[in-house]
Enzyme design. Sequence first.
Site: not given
Length: 147
Positions: A23-25
Site C-alpha cells: 500500500t501507499d501512505q
Amino acid sequence: MTSPPRSAGLVSAIEHRVNYSETDQMGVVYHGNYVIWFDMARTEHMRATGLTYKELEAQGVYLAVTDLRVRYRQPARYDDLLRIRCWVRDLASRRVIFGYAVERAASGELLATAETALIALDRRHTITRIPEHVCDLLPSAPDPVRL
C-alpha cells in the site's frame, strides 16, 4: 483429483490479505500489485486443473503474457482480505486468455477486473501450439462478472 470435463469451465479462487508493504501512505494498494495477484491466481488455477506451470515447462512449453487489461473499480486497502477469482475466457491453439475478478472476501464487493492473454512458446522462445492434453485441462468458462 479428476480434471473437469472440457464443457465445464472452472472458476478458481485464492484469498490474499493485503500487506502493509503493498500500500501507499493512504493505505491504498499500489496498482501494480494487482498484476502479482493475477499471476498468483493464474498459477493456482492451472494447479487446480491438474497441471502446474512447472510441469508444462518441463514439457518444453512456456506461457508468456502478451497483453494485460485491468479495470480498477474500488480501491483495495491495507488488511483487506481479498478473493481473486480466475478462469479461462478463451483458448486457441497458441493463445489462452484468462479473466480475473478481485473482490473483498467478506462482502463480495468487486474491486477490479482484468484479463491477460498468454502465448505458448517453445524452448527457443518461438511460438508453438498448446499441447492438446493441456487444452483439455483448460476449458473456457462464462465470465462470472462483467469485465
